[in-house]
Design a protein around this motif. Structure first.
Motif, PDB file in Angstrom:
ATOM      1  N   THR A   1       5.363   0.253   6.599  1.00 29.55           N
ATOM      2  CA  THR A   1       5.190  -1.143   6.197  1.00 29.55           C
ATOM      3  C   THR A   1       5.832  -1.451   4.861  1.00 29.55           C
ATOM      4  OG1 THR A   1       3.053  -0.788   5.126  1.00 29.55           O
ATOM      5  CG2 THR A   1       3.021  -1.418   7.451  1.00 29.55           C
ATOM      6  N   ARG A   2       6.136  -0.430   4.065  1.00 33.36           N
ATOM      7  CA  ARG A   2       6.787  -0.680   2.780  1.00 33.36           C
ATOM      8  C   ARG A   2       8.162  -1.288   2.981  1.00 33.36           C
ATOM      9  NH1 ARG A   2      10.905   2.591   1.367  1.00 33.36           N
ATOM     10  NH2 ARG A   2      11.112   4.484   2.535  1.00 33.36           N
TER      11      ARG A   2
ATOM     12  N   GLY B   1       7.019  -5.412   4.158  1.00 32.45           N
ATOM     13  CA  GLY B   1       5.756  -6.121   4.350  1.00 32.45           C
ATOM     14  C   GLY B   1       5.709  -6.845   5.667  1.00 32.45           C
TER      15      GLY B   1
ATOM     16  N   SER C   1       4.559 -10.367   0.032  1.00 35.03           N
ATOM     17  CA  SER C   1       4.951  -9.922   1.362  1.00 35.03           C
ATOM     18  C   SER C   1       3.902  -8.987   1.960  1.00 35.03           C
ATOM     19  CB  SER C   1       6.309  -9.220   1.280  1.00 35.03           C
ATOM     20  OG  SER C   1       6.707  -8.767   2.536  1.00 35.03           O
ATOM     21  N   ARG C   2       3.418  -8.056   1.157  1.00 36.23           N
ATOM     22  CA  ARG C   2       2.396  -7.124   1.635  1.00 36.23           C
ATOM     23  C   ARG C   2       1.068  -7.832   1.880  1.00 36.23           C
ATOM     24  NH1 ARG C   2       3.434  -1.434  -1.597  1.00 36.23           N
ATOM     25  NH2 ARG C   2       5.544  -1.120  -0.816  1.00 36.23           N
TER      26      ARG C   2
ATOM     27  N   ARG D   1       4.296  -7.935  -3.532  1.00 36.14           N
ATOM     28  CA  ARG D   1       2.855  -8.161  -3.342  1.00 36.14           C
ATOM     29  C   ARG D   1       2.611  -9.282  -2.344  1.00 36.14           C
ATOM     30  NH1 ARG D   1       0.698  -8.129  -9.543  1.00 36.14           N
ATOM     31  NH2 ARG D   1       0.338  -5.898  -9.741  1.00 36.14           N
TER      32      ARG D   1
ATOM     33  N   TYR E   1       6.452   0.905  -6.489  1.00 36.75           N
ATOM     34  CA  TYR E   1       5.361  -0.071  -6.420  1.00 36.75           C
ATOM     35  C   TYR E   1       4.197   0.351  -7.310  1.00 36.75           C
ATOM     36  CZ  TYR E   1       1.562  -2.899  -4.612  1.00 36.75           C
ATOM     37  OH  TYR E   1       0.484  -3.747  -4.513  1.00 36.75           O
TER      38      TYR E   1
END
Length: 177
Positions: free
Chosen positions: A41-42, A45, A129-130, A127, A58
């Protein structure tokens, strides 16, 4: 919801009576799958490659954002890793302009690392996006389920850190909300 044995239940197998329950096998498998998926997922995101950022970058940027400028040794101690590792991981962040190196105000020989405006902006993009990804993945969860998951995951991470001799949450500080 199917019932599962308690994690402390022993399941006799082959007469030895000492093997852990199937639930512990399931837990270790799910943790392994989670680790792989979390790393995947990194890469953006919510699927935007431009928002990719590796885990080390990150965590370093997040730590500098939450705790402010600090020296390499302090950053390494706060993250529970070696100073040489921090130095290696921060080099590309300095080169890309996301972290700036300055002289320590009290000891001009020492270096202080600080989040640059570019680093702050980039961190906020990642951040967001995640955060959007987490919202999508848990959109059908009740708020209490999200809270419980965070509580249990924090407890699990703290137990892993303590086992590694780092103390609770030595590596990571949650992002500022």
């Amino acid at each position: 919801m199917p019932t599962t044995p308690d994690m402390t239940t022993e399941t006799p197998r082959g007469g030895n009576g000492g093997e852990k329950s199937v639930l512990l096998d399931h837990l270790q498998h799910e943790v392994a799958v989670f680790a792989r998926r979390a790393e995947q997922t990194r890469l953006g995101g919510v699927g935007q490659l431009r928002n990719s950022m590796d885990r080390a970058a990150y965590l370093l940027l997040n730590r500098l954002d939450n705790e402010g400028p600090m020296g390499v040794k302090a950053l390494a101690a706060a993250m529970g890793i070696d100073s040489s590792t921090v130095t290696r991981q921060v080099a590309p962040l300095v080169e890309s302009g996301m972290v700036k190196r300055t002289s320590h105000p009290e000891d001009g020989r020492a270096v202080v690392l600080a989040l640059s405006p570019r680093g702050q902006s980039r961190l906020e993009e990642v951040r967001a996006s995640r955060r959007a990804l987490m919202a999508q993945l848990t959109e059908d969860w009740a708020p209490k389920e999200r809270e419980d998951f965070c509580t249990l995951l924090t407890r699990f991470n703290d137990a892993l850190s303590a086992r590694m001799g780092q103390g609770p949450a030595a590596e990571e500080t949650p992002p500022a909300s």
